[in-house]
Design an enzyme around this catalytic site. Structure first.
Site, short mmCIF file in Angstrom:
data_model
loop_
_atom_site.label_atom_id
_atom_site.label_comp_id
_atom_site.label_asym_id
_atom_site.label_seq_id
_atom_site.Cartn_x
_atom_site.Cartn_y
_atom_site.Cartn_z
N SER A 134 2.16 55.47 6.83
CA SER A 134 2.07 54.11 6.31
C SER A 134 1.60 53.16 7.42
CB SER A 134 3.43 53.71 5.75
OG SER A 134 3.31 52.60 4.91
N ASP A 179 1.25 58.68 -4.66
CA ASP A 179 1.35 57.46 -3.85
C ASP A 179 0.38 56.44 -4.43
OD1 ASP A 179 1.40 55.47 -1.94
OD2 ASP A 179 1.03 56.80 -0.24
N HIS A 200 4.87 56.84 -2.55
CA HIS A 200 4.63 56.57 -1.13
C HIS A 200 5.75 57.14 -0.25
CE1 HIS A 200 2.80 54.52 2.24
NE2 HIS A 200 3.88 53.81 2.48
N ASP A 201 6.97 57.09 -0.75
CA ASP A 201 8.13 57.58 0.02
C ASP A 201 8.03 59.06 0.37
OD1 ASP A 201 9.58 55.38 0.52
OD2 ASP A 201 11.14 55.73 -0.97
N ARG A 238 12.58 43.12 -0.70
CA ARG A 238 12.80 44.54 -0.62
C ARG A 238 12.73 45.21 -1.99
NH1 ARG A 238 11.95 48.57 2.80
NH2 ARG A 238 13.41 50.28 2.51
#
Lengths: 388, 196
Positions: free
Chosen positions: A157, A322, A355-356, A227
């Site tokens: 990232s 992602d 994405h994680d 967040r």
């Protein structure tokens, strides 16, 4: 920390601090007269200092990438799945360094540090950082540790962008670069999400234009919202669906605005915990650094030209679900590297986690990253053998 | 090294820039780069193949050949190699043109469907041939465009390309590759060297 430590864990680690009294010139035109970097290391530096690997962290990450700080730590460092003895980044073979970026809120000099010129907390006066600034500061740490060239610079990232910048800015200091779940530039949609996050923070009545610490308060609500938005973009629709579906917290609908769905409860929990451990000014600064990153932009939008200075071997990795930095963004980078005639390998890993996924264990991901790193370790050890 | 790869190895000039389509575990590229200073990339979709390439230090890019080579500029390479992949492509004819767009020369190896044993199996037994070069049953084969030595020659000519060399081989034993008489009948595997 688990009672019996796995043989693939780096175990207990202690962060270290490096203080620099030489000024650092920043891309924004300002200068940091002095600064501190907090970092951790795992493994042992070899005699020729040729087995060092730099780990660059993402938006909300920091120096604690592997192992545990205390015996009662519940969770290991953020990239523990991939750093340790026998893991993809094998600490029996590599000396691994992970740094908290400048402007961070986990020990390195940042908005919550004291500004020596005023004696006040830096707060919103802390200069905006760019990915290039981080590279320069990390190079100063490498000098301090006696590392002329990194065997590999690795990151996911925002960390992947630092890797790319390292390869372009200080090519002679990087032998291999691993760019994971990253992008050569943010899309308008990416920037839009970042702006929503920033507005959530800046419009919090407790934000006080960034001087919240002087008001003895914190813009918790803003950070929490930021967040929550961010977190949605890190997961895939599938992983959220699989985990929560439309499950209700109670037996029936209660026709109100309290938590009704499990996913709402999860997001609120994520936002709450984040808002107590992360600094709002740092969040603003990090998202800005993401938005600014655009090496091609400095070369008439010609990415191959921007990459022309690089001389390392690249591994680019993306993840199928992602959508924050979609595989197509990684392909853009790979194609540009190919056009620039660079050594590049690319793999798109099937994963349901969005994405994680770059932080999670995955057999194929480990085979790809591990395969690349194994070859590097072999090269390093062969060269060290020749040297001796 | 597989016999077909060994022959191809001999055909690759020193220091060439090579693109290997469906490079598998990177054996050929690794040997070429170690001994002939060849540079270039392998394209592969098999995940095990990609990991093996990375361990060998072969630059490998995950790419589905059916999506074409649009990301590769004209004349980016000296030579394109494709072994045992032509028959699994959706449009081998388009791929041939693409290969000769990104390089002036290509080497293609594929199973010859007109090999006498294959003919025997189909002609006499009335069954789809299964052999070392065509190891799959008809229902689970990835090979969707099988061709013969002669078919491929015709395709090259039809598309205006020049065949500069060709060979056939039987079995995987080394030293059996040659310019046979009646290659269409006696060659189990075919290798063509084609230029624009």
């Amino acid at each position: 920390m688990p009672e019996t430590l796995s043989s693939t864990s780096v175990g207990l680690v202690t962060p270290q601090v490096a203080r620099f009294d030489t000024p650092l010139m920043l891309a924004c035109g300002r200068e940091l007269p002095a600064f501190e970097l907090v970092y951790e290391t795992y493994g042992t530096l070899n005699e020729t200092a040729s087995n060092a690997v730099l780990i660059c962290h993402a938006l909300s990450g920091h120096h604690h990438a592997a192992g545990y700080h205390h015996v009662d730590d519940r969770k290991p460092g953020w990239w523990d799945a991939h750093i340790g003895p026998g893991k993809s980044i094998d600490t029996r073979r590599f000396f691994v360094i992970s740094v908290n970026n400048l402007g961070g809120c986990h020990g390195s000099t940042g908005p919550s540090s004291e500004n020596p010129a005023t004696g006040r907390i830096w707060g919103p006066d802390f200069p905006l950082m760019t990915v290039t600034d981080w590279v320069h500061s990390q190079a100063m740490l490498a000098d301090r540790l006696g590392i002329q060239q990194f065997a590999a610079v690795v990151g996911g990232s925002l960390g992947g962008m630092q890797v790319l910048q390292w390869a372009m800015t200080l090519p002679e200091r990087v032998a291999n670069a691993t760019v994971i779940a990253a992008t050569p530039r943010l899309s308008a949609q990416n920037i839009a999400f970042n702006e929503v996050a920033r507005q959530a923070i800046r419009s919090d009545p407790e934000f006080f234009d960034g001087w919240y610490s002087e008001h003895q308060t914190l813009p918790r609500q803003g950070l929490r919202l930021a967040r929550m938005v961010g977190h949605i973009t890190y997961l895939s629709e599938h992983s959220m669906g699989a985990r929560f579906g439309r499950d209700l917290r109670t037996d029936s609908l209660n026709y109100g605005y309290d938590v009704e769905f499990e996913v709402e409860s999860y997001l609120r929990y994520q936002g709450d915990t984040f808002s107590t451990r992360f600094d709002a000014n740092t969040y603003l600064l990090m998202t800005k650094a993401l938005d600014y990153f655009d090496p091609a932009g400095e070369h008439d939008d010609n990415l191959p030209q921007a990459l022309s200075t690089a001389s390392c071997r690249f591994l680019v990795v993306s993840f199928s679900t992602d959508w924050r930095f979609a595989p197509a963004r990684s392909r853009e980078l790979v194609d540009a590297l190919l056009r620039a005639g660079k050594h590049v390998s690319y793999a798109n890993i099937d994963s349901p986690h969005g994405h994680d996924a770059f932080l999670l264990p995955n057999e194929r991901y480990e085979a790809v990253l591990g395969g690349f790193m194994t070859r590097i370790a072999n090269d390093v050890e062969r060269a060290a053998g020749d040297h001796a | 090294m597989r016999a077909d790869l060994a022959l191809i190895y001999d055909w690759v000039p020193q220091g060439a820039r090579v693109l290997d389509l469906g490079c598998g575990d990177g054996t050929l590229l690794a040997a070429l780069s170690a001994q002939k200073q060849v540079t270039g990339y392998g394209l592969e979709i098999d995940s095990d193949g990609i990991s093996r390439c990375l361990e060998k230090g072969v630059d490998v890019i995950e790419q589905d050949l059916d999506q074409g080579l649009a990301n590769i500029p004209d004349d980016a390479f000296d030579l394109v190699i494709m072994t045992q992949a032509l028959q699994v492509l959706r449009r081998p004819d388009l791929m041939l043109d693409e290969m000769l767009r990104v390089a002036n020369e290509c080497i293609i190896a594929f199973p010859n469907f007109a090999w006498w044993r294959h003919r025997l199996s189909l002609g006499l037994k009335g069954r789809m041939p299964v052999s070392r070069s065509l190891p799959h049953a008809w229902y689970d084969t990835p090979n969707i465009h099988l061709s013969t030595f002669r078919d491929f020659s015709d395709l090259c000519r039809m598309q205006g390309h020049t065949i500069t060399d060709r060979a056939v081989g039987n079995g995987s034993k080394e030293g059996q590759w040659r310019h046979r008489r009646w290659p269409n009948l006696f060659g189990q595997d075919a290798i063509f060297r084609v230029r624009r």
